[in-house]
Design a protein around this motif. Structure first.
Motif, short mmCIF file in Angstrom:
data_model
loop_
_atom_site.label_atom_id
_atom_site.label_comp_id
_atom_site.label_asym_id
_atom_site.label_seq_id
_atom_site.Cartn_x
_atom_site.Cartn_y
_atom_site.Cartn_z
N ARG A 3 -3.45 10.31 -6.61
CA ARG A 3 -3.95 9.99 -5.50
C ARG A 3 -5.35 10.75 -5.06
N TYR A 12 0.71 -1.26 0.20
CA TYR A 12 -0.08 -0.20 -0.04
C TYR A 12 0.86 1.43 0.25
N ASP A 20 -4.71 10.34 6.71
CA ASP A 20 -5.42 10.24 5.48
C ASP A 20 -6.45 10.88 4.97
N SER A 72 -8.45 9.22 0.59
CA SER A 72 -8.41 7.91 1.24
C SER A 72 -9.20 7.65 2.65
N SER A 129 0.84 6.88 -6.70
CA SER A 129 -0.32 7.77 -6.90
C SER A 129 0.10 9.30 -6.55
N GLU A 130 0.78 9.40 -5.30
CA GLU A 130 1.10 10.95 -5.00
C GLU A 130 2.10 11.61 -6.26
N ASP A 158 0.63 4.26 -2.90
CA ASP A 158 0.39 5.42 -2.37
C ASP A 158 1.33 6.64 -2.57
#
Length: 430
Positions: A53, A40, A104, A56, A47-48, A44
């Motif tokens: 992203r 994960y 998050d 979440s 994606s960032e 993450d």
């Protein structure tokens, strides 16, 4: 849930301008599986970096919420306490406020310099000297080299390190490391101070010196967020508090009310609060041995029936009885134990020991045992009560009678309440 903390008298700045910390809907999740957690994390970060992203706010397999929708505000010169059992999310929240980890969902907005007193000395490089670690640590907290030069001697003097300042910190004891970390943090003159169970950094004399310095910082406008399992520390230092359990806010607001609720849950250990009141159906004279217990409960100062008791408060234990005939030398005997404990009596009261015997005619009565101070600490208790004629002939029994005692806010390390009074006596006036 937003905590509204009463603003102290300050200059004519607007109320909003005095807010130095705002925590808004903060949530944080973690993963119980190491492999999935690493996966994960890579997803993450990717994606960032790609800017794709999204919010979440949903759990993935094996994830759980360490914090869920926590909010409060803190103004300059004020303090708020975080209470809760281990694993409730207190330290996670402190690390988010310190900027060590990201939430998050939600956000944290701070004004000025934040100094985290969390795991003191954990960030020191063991092969560097104390001197080198002071410069590294204080620069991370936002000070320039010039500012560190100005405070350096004060840091060393306060930490009581002495000649060891030029030795590698791997040669320091844990107490020396903690003192140096504490001293480095407080000499940054922070706007917000995060204190996470770190005040036991030396002997009693050094702890007192730390408390004096913290008091001075607060007078100068530093705001505190304090984590502690020691309720008196929260009550003495904080106007408000937040009670966390499994990452969620259970209660918030006035520190005394929040701490009382936390202690009640802590001592009752998740058990449903006992009603503390018992009424029995009356028996006929043919069914009775001659004298029956028909009710059992506690009364307060206003003679109201109490559903739960409070440590240190005056109470009356009331035993309702019905006599079907003339009976002499009636007395009571009772034993109180902690529910779920080892069964040993904490409190024993016997009418025969107190030479309290009653001669009864047919009718209804209430035997009252007046307790000017309830000595029992917070918790749930069981009472076994015996109604006797003389010392050995048992007429009726109650087993067990369950009741709850709540905290008065001063009982976190005591199993019993000690009545006391205070007085200042002048020995010699100037």
């Amino acid at each position: 849930m937003t905590i509204n903390i009463t603003k102290p008298e300050v200059s004519d700045k607007s109320q909003d301008s005095e807010i130095v910390l705002s925590v808004n809907g903060v949530s944080k999740k973690f993963c119980r599986s190491l492999k999935r957690s690493l996966l994960y994390g890579v997803q993450d970060i990717t994606s960032e970096l790609l800017g794709s992203r999204t919010k979440s706010d949903k759990l993935r397999p094996n994830e759980f919420w360490a914090l869920k929708d926590v909010s409060f505000e803190l103004r300059r010169g004020e303090s708020i306490g975080l209470v809760g059992k281990n694993g409730s999310g207190k330290t996670t929240l402190m690390r988010i406020i310190a900027g060590l980890i990201k939430p998050d969902t939600g956000f944290v907005k701070g004004v000025g310099r934040v100094a985290p007193l969390i795991a003191l000395g954990a960030g020191f490089n063991p092969i560097l000297t104390g001197r080198e670690n002071i410069y590294a640590n204080m620069s991370i907290l936002g000070l320039s080299k010039k500012e560190i030069d100005e405070h350096f001697d004060e840091v060393v003097e306060f930490a009581e390190i002495g000649n060891a300042i030029d030795a590698p910190v791997q040669t320091y004891s844990s107490g020396m490391l903690a003192r140096l970390g504490f001293s480095s943090a407080i000499h940054t003159n922070p706007d917000i101070l995060l204190i996470d169970e770190v005040l036991s950094v030396g002997d009693a004399k050094f702890v007192a010196k730390c408390e004096r310095r913290l008091h001075k910082l607060r007078e100068n406008g530093t705001a505190y967020v304090i984590v502690s399992h020691h309720s008196p520390s929260i009550l003495s230092a904080c106007q408000s508090a937040v009670y966390l359990s499994h990452g969620e806010v259970i209660a918030s607001g006035n520190a005394e009310k929040v701490v009382n609720q936390y202690e009640a849950d802590l001592f009752n250990d998740g058990r449903t609060q006992a009603s503390g009141v018992m009424f029995r159906d009356e028996r006929t004279s043919d069914e009775s041995p001659g004298l029956d217990i028909v009710s059992l409960f506690f009364r307060g100062n206003d003679d109201e029936i109490l559903q739960a008791l409070v440590s240190g408060k005056a109470v009356k234990l009331c035993i309702g009885i019905k006599s079907h005939q003339k009976i002499d030398n009636v007395n009571l005997r009772l034993a109180i134990s902690e529910l779920g404990g080892e069964g040993n009596s904490i409190l024993y009261i016997g009418g025969s020991n107190d030479n309290k015997f009653f001669d009864l005619l047919p009718g209804k009565y209430e035997i009252q045992i007046h307790l000017p101070y309830l000595v029992l600490g917070p918790g749930t208790y069981s009472m076994y009560l015996f109604l006797r004629k003389d010392s050995f002939y048992t007429l009726d029994i109650v087993e067990p009678f369950i009741f709850t005692v709540n905290s008065n806010g001063k009982m976190i390390k005591s199993k019993v309440y000690q009545p006391r009074s205070w007085e200042l006596v002048s020995i010699e006036a100037e």
